[in-house]
Design a protein around this motif. Sequence first.
Motif, mmCIF file in Angstrom:
data_model
loop_
_atom_site.group_PDB
_atom_site.id
_atom_site.type_symbol
_atom_site.label_atom_id
_atom_site.label_comp_id
_atom_site.label_asym_id
_atom_site.label_seq_id
_atom_site.Cartn_x
_atom_site.Cartn_y
_atom_site.Cartn_z
ATOM 1 N N GLY A 233 0.791 -1.218 0.000
ATOM 2 C CA GLY A 233 0.000 0.000 0.000
ATOM 3 C C GLY A 233 0.825 1.271 0.000
ATOM 4 O O GLY A 233 2.062 1.256 0.032
ATOM 5 N N CYS A 234 0.111 2.403 0.013
ATOM 6 C CA CYS A 234 0.766 3.711 0.025
ATOM 7 C C CYS A 234 1.515 3.903 1.339
ATOM 8 O O CYS A 234 1.025 3.560 2.416
ATOM 9 N N LEU A 235 2.703 4.489 1.260
ATOM 10 C CA LEU A 235 3.582 4.639 2.414
ATOM 11 C C LEU A 235 3.429 5.985 3.119
ATOM 12 O O LEU A 235 4.095 6.239 4.109
ATOM 13 N N MET A 236 2.531 6.831 2.618
ATOM 14 C CA MET A 236 2.464 8.202 3.124
ATOM 15 C C MET A 236 1.768 8.300 4.484
ATOM 16 O O MET A 236 2.263 8.969 5.404
ATOM 17 N N GLU A 237 0.627 7.650 4.664
ATOM 18 C CA GLU A 237 -0.211 7.881 5.840
ATOM 19 C C GLU A 237 0.442 7.409 7.139
ATOM 20 O O GLU A 237 0.304 8.064 8.178
ATOM 21 N N ASN A 238 1.159 6.293 7.078
ATOM 22 C CA ASN A 238 1.687 5.701 8.308
ATOM 23 C C ASN A 238 3.216 5.632 8.365
ATOM 24 O O ASN A 238 3.784 5.645 9.461
ATOM 25 N N LEU A 239 3.856 5.535 7.217
ATOM 26 C CA LEU A 239 5.285 5.206 7.205
ATOM 27 C C LEU A 239 6.193 6.354 6.778
ATOM 28 O O LEU A 239 7.358 6.160 6.459
ATOM 29 N N ALA A 287 4.557 11.898 10.946
ATOM 30 C CA ALA A 287 4.160 12.854 11.984
ATOM 31 C C ALA A 287 2.742 13.336 11.682
ATOM 32 O O ALA A 287 2.414 13.688 10.550
ATOM 33 N N LYS A 288 1.887 13.353 12.701
ATOM 34 C CA LYS A 288 0.485 13.736 12.516
ATOM 35 C C LYS A 288 0.049 14.705 13.605
ATOM 36 O O LYS A 288 0.571 14.690 14.720
ATOM 37 N N ILE A 289 -0.919 15.526 13.260
ATOM 38 C CA ILE A 289 -1.613 16.382 14.220
ATOM 39 C C ILE A 289 -3.096 16.108 14.059
ATOM 40 O O ILE A 289 -3.648 16.260 12.957
ATOM 41 N N ALA A 290 -3.729 15.659 15.134
ATOM 42 C CA ALA A 290 -5.152 15.293 15.093
ATOM 43 C C ALA A 290 -5.422 14.246 14.022
ATOM 44 O O ALA A 290 -6.462 14.266 13.352
ATOM 45 N N GLY A 291 -4.471 13.342 13.858
ATOM 46 C CA GLY A 291 -4.654 12.255 12.906
ATOM 47 C C GLY A 291 -4.379 12.611 11.461
ATOM 48 O O GLY A 291 -4.483 11.762 10.579
ATOM 49 N N ILE A 292 -4.007 13.868 11.203
ATOM 50 C CA ILE A 292 -3.749 14.320 9.834
ATOM 51 C C ILE A 292 -2.246 14.433 9.627
ATOM 52 O O ILE A 292 -1.554 15.065 10.435
ATOM 53 N N VAL A 306 -8.155 16.346 3.385
ATOM 54 C CA VAL A 306 -8.968 15.588 4.336
ATOM 55 C C VAL A 306 -10.258 15.120 3.682
ATOM 56 O O VAL A 306 -10.676 13.963 3.829
ATOM 57 N N ALA A 307 -10.899 16.019 2.931
ATOM 58 C CA ALA A 307 -12.151 15.656 2.269
ATOM 59 C C ALA A 307 -11.924 14.580 1.210
ATOM 60 O O ALA A 307 -12.691 13.612 1.100
ATOM 61 N N LEU A 308 -10.852 14.749 0.439
ATOM 62 C CA LEU A 308 -10.559 13.779 -0.612
ATOM 63 C C LEU A 308 -10.204 12.423 -0.022
ATOM 64 O O LEU A 308 -10.628 11.381 -0.529
#
Length: 342
Positions: A233-239, A287-292, A306-308
């Motif tokens: 999968g995509c590596l952006m959100e978590n890794l 690194a995330k702030i409020a899950g983003i 966020v919407a997309l």
Amino acid sequence: MVHEGQPKLAFMSTPFSILWLQAGSCGGCTMSALAADDVGLVQALARFGIHLLWHPSLSEETGADALAILAECASGTTKVDALCVEGAALTGPHGSGRFQMMSGTGLPMTHWIKAIAAQAEHVVAVGSCAAFGGIPATEANPTDAVGLQYGDHGLLGPDFRGRAGLPVINIAGCAPHPGWLIETLAELALSGACALDSLGRPRSFADHLAHHGCSRNEFYEFKASAARSSDRGCLMENLGCKATQAPGDCNIRRWNGFGSCTDGGYTCINCTSPGFQDPGAPFQETAKIAGIPVGLPVDMPKAWFVALAALSKSATPKRVRANAHADHVIIPPARLPPKQSS
């Protein structure tokens, strides 16, 4: 010498000469350059009539012979069309540069860089250490490492220009793709100029993003994210992948004709940009702030992202969701039934 017997292009009246110095460097940029094209660095340069005066790792000259070449280049006796510097300039302690001395001269490497740069038509920073300080300039920076021109403390100063009129040309990357080096030097040799972005990087590669051509883009589109490096999968959100922010065509031209960082499961760390060595979070953690995610695509407003993302996740096909969390294809793409002949 490594350049003996090199073919010269008939349309070039005189060879385009390069001198290569290694400052505060791991040598990785040279290692990358050795894989240029299908023939290696020296022959790839020779295709464009480019003559290598001296390279500390590749040339036969050592000791007095090597120092004589440097002295002739510093005095202007030997013409230098491009001074290539690999590695950060170590200016410490206290501005003396004595953390890296040129053996046999009693002078620091910073002295030689400045002296030869003053005579060179062009100055080329090979890799992000030479361009921006890079790894040697991490956090406490005990050696006072700097790039050749970046920021207020670059070794050559913000007003420096080579004799041909260009500022330092930053072939950034850790390490840079060998194609970026060959193409930039070829452009300088053939036209005497090179289009640069606002950070002095050649636009031939800096006008792209590492995200372009990534083999994981379908997963990115649906925000189907990997949880482990081995996932597809995509590596952006978590890794921690920064490919949507990283200048470079790494996933378009590939490395060694085959792969890239993201192909191998390692996230893009935006190594072509200043400060990549101090990301503020572990390299393979987002690194995330409020899950983003903090690092979003460079030209996308946060609200739109966020919407997309929410819309994309709700529309993720079962196939994409299953494959994102596996190290191989679990569900292949659907096959259209063959058309029935009338």
